[in-house]
Write a protein that holds these residues in place. Structure first.
Motif, PDB file in Angstrom:
ATOM      1  N   LEU A  94       0.813  -1.217   0.000  1.00  0.00           N
ATOM      2  CA  LEU A  94       0.000   0.000   0.000  1.00  0.00           C
ATOM      3  C   LEU A  94       0.846   1.266   0.000  1.00  0.00           C
ATOM      4  N   TYR A  95       1.881   1.340   0.843  1.00  0.00           N
ATOM      5  CA  TYR A  95       2.691   2.557   0.889  1.00  0.00           C
ATOM      6  C   TYR A  95       3.413   2.812  -0.442  1.00  0.00           C
ATOM      7  N   PRO A  96       4.064   1.797  -1.024  1.00  0.00           N
ATOM      8  CA  PRO A  96       4.645   2.031  -2.353  1.00  0.00           C
ATOM      9  C   PRO A  96       3.584   2.359  -3.406  1.00  0.00           C
ATOM     10  N   LEU A  97       2.388   1.758  -3.253  1.00  0.00           N
ATOM     11  CA  LEU A  97       1.306   2.060  -4.196  1.00  0.00           C
ATOM     12  C   LEU A  97       0.901   3.520  -4.094  1.00  0.00           C
ATOM     13  N   TRP A  98       0.782   4.026  -2.857  1.00  0.00           N
ATOM     14  CA  TRP A  98       0.516   5.450  -2.674  1.00  0.00           C
ATOM     15  C   TRP A  98       1.644   6.283  -3.285  1.00  0.00           C
ATOM     16  N   GLY A  99       2.890   5.828  -3.080  1.00  0.00           N
ATOM     17  CA  GLY A  99       4.028   6.552  -3.631  1.00  0.00           C
ATOM     18  C   GLY A  99       4.004   6.610  -5.142  1.00  0.00           C
ATOM     19  N   ARG A 100       3.418   5.596  -5.759  1.00  0.00           N
ATOM     20  CA  ARG A 100       3.303   5.574  -7.217  1.00  0.00           C
ATOM     21  C   ARG A 100       2.070   6.314  -7.697  1.00  0.00           C
ATOM     22  N   GLN A 101       0.920   6.006  -7.099  1.00  0.00           N
ATOM     23  CA  GLN A 101      -0.353   6.443  -7.640  1.00  0.00           C
ATOM     24  C   GLN A 101      -0.725   7.884  -7.283  1.00  0.00           C
ATOM     25  N   ILE A 102      -0.353   8.358  -6.081  1.00  0.00           N
ATOM     26  CA  ILE A 102      -0.751   9.720  -5.714  1.00  0.00           C
ATOM     27  C   ILE A 102      -0.045  10.764  -6.586  1.00  0.00           C
ATOM     28  N   PRO A 103       1.295  10.714  -6.748  1.00  0.00           N
ATOM     29  CA  PRO A 103       1.911  11.664  -7.691  1.00  0.00           C
ATOM     30  C   PRO A 103       1.380  11.489  -9.112  1.00  0.00           C
ATOM     31  N   TYR A 104       1.151  10.218  -9.498  1.00  0.00           N
ATOM     32  CA  TYR A 104       0.613   9.908 -10.826  1.00  0.00           C
ATOM     33  C   TYR A 104      -0.719  10.615 -11.038  1.00  0.00           C
ATOM     34  N   THR A 105      -1.617  10.497 -10.075  1.00  0.00           N
ATOM     35  CA  THR A 105      -2.950  11.077 -10.219  1.00  0.00           C
ATOM     36  C   THR A 105      -2.917  12.590 -10.118  1.00  0.00           C
ATOM     37  N   MET A 106      -2.052  13.121  -9.266  1.00  0.00           N
ATOM     38  CA  MET A 106      -1.907  14.578  -9.189  1.00  0.00           C
ATOM     39  C   MET A 106      -1.469  15.148 -10.537  1.00  0.00           C
ATOM     40  N   VAL A 107      -0.483  14.509 -11.151  1.00  0.00           N
ATOM     41  CA  VAL A 107      -0.045  14.943 -12.481  1.00  0.00           C
ATOM     42  C   VAL A 107      -1.162  14.740 -13.498  1.00  0.00           C
ATOM     43  N   LYS A 108      -1.836  13.610 -13.394  1.00  0.00           N
ATOM     44  CA  LYS A 108      -2.894  13.260 -14.351  1.00  0.00           C
ATOM     45  C   LYS A 108      -4.006  14.302 -14.377  1.00  0.00           C
ATOM     46  N   PHE A 109      -4.556  14.619 -13.227  1.00  0.00           N
ATOM     47  CA  PHE A 109      -5.702  15.528 -13.180  1.00  0.00           C
ATOM     48  C   PHE A 109      -5.290  16.974 -13.411  1.00  0.00           C
ATOM     49  N   ALA A 110      -4.204  17.399 -12.781  1.00  0.00           N
ATOM     50  CA  ALA A 110      -3.772  18.790 -12.957  1.00  0.00           C
ATOM     51  C   ALA A 110      -3.342  19.041 -14.401  1.00  0.00           C
ATOM     52  N   THR A 111      -2.581  18.105 -14.980  1.00  0.00           N
ATOM     53  CA  THR A 111      -2.142  18.269 -16.367  1.00  0.00           C
ATOM     54  C   THR A 111      -3.326  18.236 -17.316  1.00  0.00           C
ATOM     55  N   PHE A 112      -4.280  17.343 -17.055  1.00  0.00           N
ATOM     56  CA  PHE A 112      -5.466  17.269 -17.893  1.00  0.00           C
ATOM     57  C   PHE A 112      -6.238  18.591 -17.861  1.00  0.00           C
TER      58      PHE A 112
END
Length: 243
Positions: free
Chosen positions: A110-128
């Motif tokens: 879970l912690y590595p998943l958060w480390g992967r997915q939270i920055p990923y989603t922040m970039v995803k939504f803000a960039t979109f």
């Protein structure tokens, strides 16, 4: 090579935990994003910078969505990254992990998943959001002057642009999550395991497979926004982005 040795079944191996996990995660990610975007942007900080609102809302949404994704991701990664396969079906993988490690085994990534997915989603939504706004500025007309088909086409293009950024930002953490789920020793702490794995693969190893991931995530993200915004149009709601 996979197709030659295992046929089409090998290419789609692990589809069931992927389907279930990312269905839960997608519903949580997009649904909670709308909630937090309204909560942060309209209720708590109406005068805040929009990009900060997008980043905060997407981070909050993803942290909840990953709790639903994590068990299925653990099963999928073990099925796809071990030889011979850790399990040959979703049911077998679930029973095997729980019997050997308890339910905690489903959440050890879970912690590595958060480390992967939270920055990923922040970039995803803000960039979109920023990409869609930039596209409408480039086109020279406000969003409302275009029909629903044209708006969803803009969503598709903005999604692909966002997907490229997501792939690059999240790839090292994605690589580490895969290695942790397939190569973590019994009783080994997450930090200890990551140090050992990094010592084995090095910085360059964290970027292995990036071109494939860019193609996959770019296409995936573009179609996610297309499907999501098409559904919103069907319900009579405005498309995402540009406001």
């Amino acid at each position: 090579m996979i197709y030659r040795s295992e046929g089409i079944r090998g290419v789609f191996f692990g589809w069931s935990p992927t389907f279930i996990g990312y269905s839960f995660q997608g519903a949580g990610k997009y649904g909670f994003y709308e909630v937090f975007k309204y909560l942060y942007g309209d209720r708590l900080a109406p005068n805040a910078n929009k990009t900060l609102v997008y980043l905060a809302a997407s981070a909050s949404a993803e942290s909840l969505a990953d709790i639903a994704l994590c068990p299925w991701e653990a099963i999928k990664v073990r099925m796809q990254t071990t030889l011979p396969p850790y399990a040959h079906s979703l049911r077998e993988g679930f029973i095997k992990i729980v019997s050997q490690e308890g339910y905690a085994g489903l959440y050890k990534g879970l912690y590595p998943l958060w480390g992967r997915q939270i920055p990923y989603t922040m970039v995803k939504f803000a960039t979109f959001e920023e990409a869609v706004s930039a596209i409408y500025i480039f086109l020279g007309k406000p969003k409302e002057s275009y029909n629903s088909f044209q708006q969803t086409s803009v969503s598709f293009l903005g999604g692909y642009i966002a997907g490229i950024g997501c792939a690059v930002v999240s790839h090292p953490a994605d690589m580490m999550v895969s290695k942790l789920n397939s190569d973590r020793k019994a009783g080994e702490g997450a930090g200890q395991a990551m140090t050992r794995i990094y010592g084995s693969i090095g910085f360059r190893g964290l970027w292995n497979g990036l071109p494939v991931r860019i193609f996959m995530i770019g296409t995936l993200t573009a179609f996610q926004w297309l499907i999501y915004d098409s559904f919103k149009v069907y319900l009579g709601l405005p498309t995402t982005g540009g406001h």
